[in-house]
Motif scaffolding. Structure first.
Motif, PDB file in Angstrom:
ATOM      1  N   PHE A   1       0.730  -1.174   0.044  1.00 58.36           N
ATOM      2  CA  PHE A   1      -0.052   0.184  -0.094  1.00 58.36           C
ATOM      3  C   PHE A   1       0.700   1.224  -0.062  1.00 58.36           C
ATOM      4  N   ARG A   2       1.614   1.463  -1.101  1.00 58.27           N
ATOM      5  CA  ARG A   2       2.405   2.647  -1.128  1.00 58.27           C
ATOM      6  C   ARG A   2       2.721   2.940  -2.624  1.00 58.27           C
ATOM      7  N   LEU A   3       3.131   4.384  -3.038  1.00 64.29           N
ATOM      8  CA  LEU A   3       3.355   4.770  -4.260  1.00 64.29           C
ATOM      9  C   LEU A   3       4.773   5.034  -4.599  1.00 64.29           C
TER      10      LEU A   3
ATOM     11  N   TRP B   1      -5.472  -2.339  10.990  1.00 62.95           N
ATOM     12  CA  TRP B   1      -4.559  -1.524  10.237  1.00 62.95           C
ATOM     13  C   TRP B   1      -4.752  -1.232   8.687  1.00 62.95           C
ATOM     14  N   LEU B   2      -5.337  -2.572   8.306  1.00 62.06           N
ATOM     15  CA  LEU B   2      -5.580  -2.661   6.725  1.00 62.06           C
ATOM     16  C   LEU B   2      -6.703  -1.488   6.444  1.00 62.06           C
ATOM     17  N   HIS B   3      -7.907  -1.505   7.344  1.00 65.30           N
ATOM     18  CA  HIS B   3      -8.634  -0.365   7.060  1.00 65.30           C
ATOM     19  C   HIS B   3      -8.130   0.785   6.719  1.00 65.30           C
ATOM     20  N   SER B   4      -7.239   1.348   7.710  1.00 67.58           N
ATOM     21  CA  SER B   4      -6.641   2.609   7.803  1.00 67.58           C
ATOM     22  C   SER B   4      -5.592   2.799   6.337  1.00 67.58           C
ATOM     23  N   ALA B   5      -4.924   1.596   6.232  1.00 64.46           N
ATOM     24  CA  ALA B   5      -4.041   1.581   5.008  1.00 64.46           C
ATOM     25  C   ALA B   5      -4.715   1.845   3.638  1.00 64.46           C
ATOM     26  N   LEU B   6      -5.986   1.296   3.624  1.00 65.81           N
ATOM     27  CA  LEU B   6      -6.668   1.388   2.421  1.00 65.81           C
ATOM     28  C   LEU B   6      -7.080   2.780   2.306  1.00 65.81           C
ATOM     29  N   TYR B   7      -7.815   3.452   3.192  1.00 61.98           N
ATOM     30  CA  TYR B   7      -7.981   5.010   3.344  1.00 61.98           C
ATOM     31  C   TYR B   7      -7.021   5.626   2.845  1.00 61.98           C
ATOM     32  N   ASP B   8      -5.482   5.164   3.410  1.00 61.13           N
ATOM     33  CA  ASP B   8      -4.458   6.164   3.008  1.00 61.13           C
ATOM     34  C   ASP B   8      -4.069   6.041   1.455  1.00 61.13           C
ATOM     35  N   ILE B   9      -3.974   4.916   1.020  1.00 60.88           N
ATOM     36  CA  ILE B   9      -3.505   4.510  -0.402  1.00 60.88           C
ATOM     37  C   ILE B   9      -4.679   5.217  -1.370  1.00 60.88           C
ATOM     38  N   LYS B  10      -5.983   5.181  -0.616  1.00 62.00           N
ATOM     39  CA  LYS B  10      -7.116   5.753  -1.822  1.00 62.00           C
ATOM     40  C   LYS B  10      -6.791   7.146  -1.862  1.00 62.00           C
ATOM     41  N   GLU B  11      -6.473   7.793  -0.759  1.00 60.86           N
ATOM     42  CA  GLU B  11      -6.521   9.045  -0.772  1.00 60.86           C
ATOM     43  C   GLU B  11      -4.999   9.631  -1.484  1.00 60.86           C
TER      44      GLU B  11
ATOM     45  N   PRO C   1      -1.299   4.508  10.701  1.00 57.92           N
ATOM     46  CA  PRO C   1      -0.995   3.753   9.439  1.00 57.92           C
ATOM     47  C   PRO C   1      -0.975   4.331   7.936  1.00 57.92           C
ATOM     48  N   THR C   2      -0.055   5.144   7.841  1.00 59.30           N
ATOM     49  CA  THR C   2      -0.100   5.873   6.580  1.00 59.30           C
ATOM     50  C   THR C   2       1.438   5.869   5.970  1.00 59.30           C
ATOM     51  N   GLU C   3       1.331   5.904   4.684  1.00 63.63           N
ATOM     52  CA  GLU C   3       2.926   5.768   3.853  1.00 63.63           C
ATOM     53  C   GLU C   3       3.742   7.057   4.326  1.00 63.63           C
ATOM     54  N   ARG C   4       3.241   8.173   4.670  1.00 59.32           N
ATOM     55  CA  ARG C   4       3.982   9.423   5.032  1.00 59.32           C
ATOM     56  C   ARG C   4       4.424   9.189   6.578  1.00 59.32           C
ATOM     57  N   ALA C   5       3.547   8.742   7.601  1.00 56.25           N
ATOM     58  CA  ALA C   5       3.996   8.288   8.755  1.00 56.25           C
ATOM     59  C   ALA C   5       4.943   7.268   8.740  1.00 56.25           C
ATOM     60  N   ALA C   6       4.995   6.428   7.643  1.00 55.13           N
ATOM     61  CA  ALA C   6       6.045   5.368   7.803  1.00 55.13           C
ATOM     62  C   ALA C   6       7.512   5.955   7.843  1.00 55.13           C
TER      63      ALA C   6
ATOM     64  N   ALA D   1       5.307  -4.684   7.101  1.00 60.75           N
ATOM     65  CA  ALA D   1       4.565  -5.777   6.830  1.00 60.75           C
ATOM     66  C   ALA D   1       3.463  -5.554   6.013  1.00 60.75           C
ATOM     67  N   PHE D   2       2.664  -4.289   6.060  1.00 60.56           N
ATOM     68  CA  PHE D   2       1.545  -4.134   4.895  1.00 60.56           C
ATOM     69  C   PHE D   2       2.026  -3.198   3.790  1.00 60.56           C
ATOM     70  N   GLY D   3       3.432  -3.032   3.691  1.00 59.34           N
ATOM     71  CA  GLY D   3       4.104  -2.643   2.492  1.00 59.34           C
ATOM     72  C   GLY D   3       3.835  -1.218   2.352  1.00 59.34           C
ATOM     73  N   GLN D   4       3.483  -0.471   3.265  1.00 66.70           N
ATOM     74  CA  GLN D   4       3.484   1.197   3.094  1.00 66.70           C
ATOM     75  C   GLN D   4       4.929   1.578   3.192  1.00 66.70           C
ATOM     76  N   LEU D   5       5.830   0.687   3.398  1.00 68.41           N
ATOM     77  CA  LEU D   5       7.363   1.274   3.453  1.00 68.41           C
ATOM     78  C   LEU D   5       8.160   0.206   2.673  1.00 68.41           C
ATOM     79  N   SER D   6       8.999   0.626   1.886  1.00 68.11           N
ATOM     80  CA  SER D   6       9.696   0.022   0.975  1.00 68.11           C
ATOM     81  C   SER D   6      11.014  -0.441   1.625  1.00 68.11           C
ATOM     82  N   PRO D   7      10.777  -1.697   1.816  1.00 64.74           N
ATOM     83  CA  PRO D   7      12.468  -2.454   2.542  1.00 64.74           C
ATOM     84  C   PRO D   7      13.726  -1.913   1.697  1.00 64.74           C
TER      85      PRO D   7
END
Length: 469
Positions: free
Chosen positions: A13-15, A53-63, A201-206, A241-247
């Protein structure tokens, strides 16, 4: 003519550094799609904390996609059926997806791509969740590693690819989508409200977490990471774990820091966990060391309940289990202590503990969870020998000597002197009275005696060995 490509989001869940999304953007128009399909996960359906976490991650990637004027399609049901419908309705001609490594999901991916390719749909997979594909590092004879140190040395000879930038996206339209609330991911248990106070649970927060760790903690990480009250952990594990952060982004960013080697080693431990999962998929439920199939585990629901609720009478164990319940997280040193207590002091199967962690951790990860529990149980790769039984008192005195961690999570012991904070049962009555501690009422007596439990565990181990001879 540009392709019309469905990009199937799962645990990515990341760009930034999303290989499937980036590659699709180079080749055509994209339609990002998420499908909530519980059957896809097999026996390891998303746990309660992870659903939040998934619920929030979906909101984040959608936004984030909406900021780029890109729709995000949400569906629920059978993945193949839904993908076929979207392909038919949009005339899409390709499916791009990042690899899922969990055994059941991986097998499902292969079957879906086989079916779609027979229908002339181009399917491409990409590595997004790891630094390198899980089959990359192996011995000279082609066999997988079972010990970390030689794996680590071999890994260091590999080149980790640089991350991809956020792509420029052009979409094609599709109107049939659900709302995130339609997935009913939020658990009805009220403890989630407490967990939500501790995480964004957002990509930016990661990336904020990553920068904070690198700026303020990494210099002390190697020497201080075992002390739970120091809080020197990175706190990026759920984002990975949710792929909001690139390893890969983490690896290259930390590798640029002079003090980064100890944390890089932890990233490679994560790679090793997936290496084991890839080569030994049965270990999610069965011991890697087959001898442990004959271990005389106990069925003791009362003790498991005391452990899971942080009422064992051992302050460090109870602090860890309460931290988990309150935050969806537990310090790594304490994870080892509470896990060892379950499988060695109580002789309760490691699989039962793994299932509890899976349901309550926001960073629940099948590879890490499996490797960690098998390591503690003595049945996995590079495992601690079974006779290494953590003493929760001495572990507390060594890694929480002032009792700061225990006082935070077991506040009923907060007024005890340091001398007794990890073993309140030996405190004189006047000390307990002054601290307002009534053993058996405000705080439990130990549910097992350490020395007796250790002797029982070693006897069980010997019984297992005799049954094999």
């Amino acid at each position: 003519m540009k392709q019309r490509i469905i990009v199937w989001f799962r645990k990515d869940f990341r760009l930034y550094d999303n290989p499937a999304l980036y590659s699709a953007a180079l080749r055509g128009k994209v339609l990002p799609v998420y499908i909530y399909d519980e059957k896809y996960e097999g026996s390891w359906r998303t746990g309660s904390a992870s659903k939040w976490w998934l619920h929030s991650a979906l909101y984040d990637i959608k936004e984030r996609l909406a900021e780029l004027n890109i729709p995000f399609i949400i569906q629920k049901g059978n993945s193949l059926t839904i993908l076929r419908k979207i392909i038919r309705d949009t005339n899409a001609d390709a499916l791009y997806l990042n690899v899922r490594h969990e055994p059941h999901a991986y097998q499902q991916d292969q079957e879906i791509m086989k079916q779609l390719r027979q229908e002339d749909i181009v399917c491409h997979t990409f590595e997004s969740h790891l630094l390198l594909p899980s089959h990359t590092v192996k011995k000279a004879n082609g066999e997988p590693y079972k010990v970390f140190t030689p794996y680590y040395k071999a890994f260091l000879n590999q080149m980790v690819p640089k991350p991809f930038p956020i792509p420029e996206l052009i979409s094609f339209s599709y109107k049939d989508t659900l709302q995130i609330e339609d997935l009913q991911l939020l658990p009805k248990v009220n403890w989630i409200d407490d967990i939500a106070k501790n995480w964004e649970p957002t990509e930016r927060a990661a990336y904020v977490k990553l920068r904070t760790f690198a700026s303020h903690k990494i210099v002390d990480y190697e020497m201080g990471r075992d002390f739970p009250s120091h809080a020197l952990h990175s706190a990026i594990s759920p984002y990975l774990a949710f792929g909001q952060l690139s390893p890969r982004a983490v690896y290259h960013y930390i590798a640029s820091k002079q003090e980064g080697h100890a944390f890089i080693r932890q990233l490679i431990w994560r790679e090793f966990a997936y290496h084991l999962l890839h080569h030994f998929p049965h270990t999610v439920t069965e011991p890697l060391n087959g001898n442990f199939q004959y271990f005389p585990w106990r069925d003791d629901e009362d003790s498991f309940e005391a452990w899971s609720k942080g009422r064992t009478g051992y302050p460090l164990v109870d602090a860890g289990m309460r931290e988990l319940w309150a935050t969806g997280f537990m310090h790594n040193r304490v994870r080892m202590v509470v896990s060892s207590f379950l499988v060695k002091h109580l002789l309760i199967p490691w699989q039962k503990g793994a299932a509890w962690f899976w349901d309550t951790l926001v960073d629940a990860d099948l590879a890490n969870n499996t490797m960690g529990w098998q390591w503690v149980a003595g049945s996995g790769a590079d495992a601690a020998p079974y006779f290494r039984i953590f003493n929760p008192v001495t572990q507390g005195e060594k890694f929480d000597d002032t009792g700061e961690y225990v006082r935070k999570w077991v506040p009923e012991l907060g007024s005890l002197p340091n001398k007794y904070i990890h073993k309140p049962w030996i405190a004189p009555k006047n000390v307990l009275d002054e601290a307002n501690v009534i053993l058996g009422i405000t705080y439990p007596y130990p549910i097992v005696d350490h020395a007796a439990a250790r002797a029982r565990a070693l006897h069980a181990y010997e019984a297992m060995k005799k049954s094999l001879s």
